[in-house]
Structures are given as structure tokens and as C-alpha cells.
Scaffold this motif. Structure first.
Motif, PDB file in Angstrom:
ATOM      1  N   LEU A  53      31.751   5.776  27.234  1.00  0.00           N
ATOM      2  CA  LEU A  53      33.022   5.080  27.392  1.00  0.00           C
ATOM      3  C   LEU A  53      32.860   3.596  27.094  1.00  0.00           C
ATOM      4  O   LEU A  53      31.825   2.993  27.381  1.00  0.00           O
ATOM      5  N   THR A  54      33.908   3.007  26.519  1.00  0.00           N
ATOM      6  CA  THR A  54      33.976   1.556  26.345  1.00  0.00           C
ATOM      7  C   THR A  54      35.079   0.967  27.202  1.00  0.00           C
ATOM      8  O   THR A  54      35.205  -0.259  27.302  1.00  0.00           O
ATOM      9  N   SER A  55      35.877   1.818  27.822  1.00  0.00           N
ATOM     10  CA  SER A  55      36.891   1.389  28.783  1.00  0.00           C
ATOM     11  C   SER A  55      37.245   2.599  29.636  1.00  0.00           C
ATOM     12  O   SER A  55      36.894   3.730  29.308  1.00  0.00           O
ATOM     13  N   GLY A  56      37.955   2.352  30.747  1.00  0.00           N
ATOM     14  CA  GLY A  56      38.399   3.450  31.594  1.00  0.00           C
ATOM     15  C   GLY A  56      37.355   3.906  32.598  1.00  0.00           C
ATOM     16  O   GLY A  56      36.242   3.373  32.657  1.00  0.00           O
ATOM     17  N   GLY A  76      31.733   4.828  33.870  1.00  0.00           N
ATOM     18  CA  GLY A  76      32.572   4.085  32.941  1.00  0.00           C
ATOM     19  C   GLY A  76      31.710   3.577  31.806  1.00  0.00           C
ATOM     20  O   GLY A  76      30.833   4.289  31.318  1.00  0.00           O
ATOM     21  N   ARG A  77      31.914   2.314  31.450  1.00  0.00           N
ATOM     22  CA  ARG A  77      31.214   1.776  30.281  1.00  0.00           C
ATOM     23  C   ARG A  77      29.754   1.431  30.555  1.00  0.00           C
ATOM     24  O   ARG A  77      29.044   0.968  29.654  1.00  0.00           O
ATOM     25  N   ILE A 164      36.379  -1.620  34.882  1.00  0.00           N
ATOM     26  CA  ILE A 164      37.520  -2.015  34.066  1.00  0.00           C
ATOM     27  C   ILE A 164      37.624  -3.536  34.093  1.00  0.00           C
ATOM     28  O   ILE A 164      36.904  -4.207  34.818  1.00  0.00           O
ATOM     29  N   ILE A 165      38.561  -4.105  33.316  1.00  0.00           N
ATOM     30  CA  ILE A 165      38.605  -5.559  33.178  1.00  0.00           C
ATOM     31  C   ILE A 165      39.867  -6.161  33.782  1.00  0.00           C
ATOM     32  O   ILE A 165      40.141  -7.340  33.592  1.00  0.00           O
ATOM     33  N   VAL A 166      40.636  -5.360  34.504  1.00  0.00           N
ATOM     34  CA  VAL A 166      41.863  -5.846  35.128  1.00  0.00           C
ATOM     35  C   VAL A 166      41.817  -5.538  36.618  1.00  0.00           C
ATOM     36  O   VAL A 166      40.994  -4.746  37.079  1.00  0.00           O
ATOM     37  N   ASP A 167      42.709  -6.166  37.372  1.00  0.00           N
ATOM     38  CA  ASP A 167      42.744  -5.977  38.819  1.00  0.00           C
ATOM     39  C   ASP A 167      43.681  -4.864  39.253  1.00  0.00           C
ATOM     40  O   ASP A 167      43.747  -4.546  40.440  1.00  0.00           O
ATOM     41  N   THR A 208      46.476  -2.870  43.450  1.00  0.00           N
ATOM     42  CA  THR A 208      46.063  -4.170  42.914  1.00  0.00           C
ATOM     43  C   THR A 208      45.058  -4.821  43.859  1.00  0.00           C
ATOM     44  O   THR A 208      45.298  -4.905  45.068  1.00  0.00           O
ATOM     45  N   ILE A 209      43.940  -5.259  43.302  1.00  0.00           N
ATOM     46  CA  ILE A 209      42.924  -5.957  44.091  1.00  0.00           C
ATOM     47  C   ILE A 209      43.342  -7.417  44.220  1.00  0.00           C
ATOM     48  O   ILE A 209      43.542  -8.121  43.226  1.00  0.00           O
TER      49      ILE A 209
END
Length: 238
Positions: A53-56, A76-77, A164-167, A208-209
Motif C-alpha cells: 500500500l501507498t495509502s489507506g 498500511g504503507r 494516513i496523512i490526514v486527521d 477526527t483526531i
């Protein structure tokens, strides 16, 4: 779709490979989009592909003969799946499913085995990754035994966030209850505790973190050891 090596390096394991080793391996990769619910391997079924994986985020699920399921591990990645492919096993012992929409690359199980035999740098990284994943599985078992559900939930949220790269995490109460192998009301109570401490915000189908550092402090020793071990195992390989 043409393969661009800078994209493969979005997978942390592949980013560790020397350029010549990655080039040898990348020629056999196929780019894939993996929406939530995609099954990457099935318990007792042949392993057809190995995924990077590169995302998710995805889950390794242990399922009893009567159909009860619990998450044994998360990926994940930072890794690849199914990890049993590294031993030459031709079938998976677990169900492996995408839980948060993912992108990545896959390689046939036959080519994966050939690379393990002919690409020493590749084999070294893959074997280290197995050890790191084994540590995660062991600590999941420990956490299930000694931590309360709120600490386990904090740990699990942090592990998803690492990958992942988002909160914002698209997670429902029902889904979390399956992953933690607890009843839905227990998840609701645990989320209320985390929300009351202003660590997360839970809305319909989305979590949401709000304060990552405080969430780590709340999780206490439920989180951190496998992550530290991963960094140690992947340091100074070449």
C-alpha cells in the motif's frame, strides 16, 4: 499505467531498497486502487498477489470456525500483505481486507518468491518487516488482555493515524466494534470518554483526531513499543 519509482517509494518498505534492487523489483509491480471492503487475501485460499500500500489502511482478521472475527493486525504503507508469502506459503491463514480506501502496488505471488530468491536486498527488507509485524501482533494480544477498551481504542486510532496523512478517519461505531471485538455500546462509551477529554471528535461515519500528543499520553503503554521496534528494525539496513 506506467510505473514511476517515486510512487513506489510512498511505501516505506520499498523506500528502503537500494535503487538497483528497487528497479529489479518494480518492473513486476502493477498499480491498483483498493476501495474499502476489497479483500486482498482469504483464510484458507490461495495467495495470488502480494500488496504494497501507498495509502489507506487494512486489517488482518482472524475468523473462528463459527464466523466470529477480530482484528489481529493493522497495516498500511509501512509494510506488505499477506506476510505469509515470505515463507513460500501458497495460502493465507487470515482474511485480509482494506478498511480505509487505499492505493498501492501488487505483484504475483510467483514473482514475489522469485524476488526473494534472486534479490538479496529485497529479501532482507521483507524478512525484517515480518519481524516488525510479529511484534505488532504480539502487542495486540497483550493489549487485548491487559488494557481497558478506551485505551485499546486510543491505541487503534493512533495506529490508523500513523498510516494516513490526514486527521480524519472514516470509521463507524459498528466497524470499530468489530475491529476491537467488543460490543457497540462499549465503543460508544469509549468514544465519549475520548471526546470528553477533547482528544477526538466523533461524527456520523467520521472520527477526527484533535490532539495527537494527548491521545498518545492517554493510551499510555498500550501504544508505542511496536512502533519503536519497527524503527529499530528498519534502521541502517544498507
Amino acid at each position: 499505467m506506467p510505473l514511476v519509482q517515486t510512487e513506489t517509494r510512498d511505501n516505506l518498505l520499498l523506500s528502503l531498497l537500494p535503487a538497483d534492487s528497487l528497479a529489479q523489483f518494480a518492473a513486476s509491480l502493477e498499480y491498483v486502487k483498493l476501495p474499502r471492503g476489497t479483500q486482498l487475501a482469504g483464510a484458507g485460499k490461495p495467495i495470488e498477489h502480494v500488496y504494497y500500500l501507498t495509502s489507506g489502511v487494512g486489517s488482518v482478521l482472524a475468523v473462528t470456525p463459527k464466523g466470529s472475527a477480530a482484528e489481529a493486525g493493522i497495516f498500511g504503507r509501512e509494510g506488505y500483505i499477506p506476510t505469509s508469502a515470505v515463507s513460500g506459503s501458497e495460502q493465507s491463514a487470515f482474511d485480509v481486507t482494506v478498511q480505509i480506501d487505499a492505493d498501492g502496488y501488487r505483484i504475483s505471488s510467483e514473482e514475489f518468491r522469485r524476488q526473494m530468491e534472486q534479490n538479496p536486498a529485497f529479501a532482507k527488507v521483507m524478512i525484517r518487516a515480518i519481524e516488525a509485524f510479529a511484534v505488532q501482533l504480539a502487542y495486540t494480544a497483550v493489549s487485548n488482555a491487559v488494557h481497558d477498551v478506551t485505551e485499546r481504542l486510543a491505541r487503534w486510532i493512533l495506529m490508523c493515524h500513523d498510516r494516513i496523512i490526514v486527521d480524519e478517519l472514516p470509521l463507524t461505531h459498528d466497524f470499530i466494534s468489530t475491529m476491537l471485538a467488543v460490543r457497540r455500546p462499549s465503543v460508544t462509551t469509549a468514544l465519549h470518554t475520548l471526546e470528553g477529554n477533547r482528544l477526538v471528535r466523533a461524527e456520523r461515519g467520521m472520527l477526527t483526531i484533535r490532539d495527537r500528543i494527548a491521545l498518545e499520553e492517554f493510551a499510555r503503554d498500550a501504544y508505542g513499543k511496536p512502533e519503536k521496534e519497527y524503527r529499530r528494525l528498519m534502521a541502517n539496513l544498507f
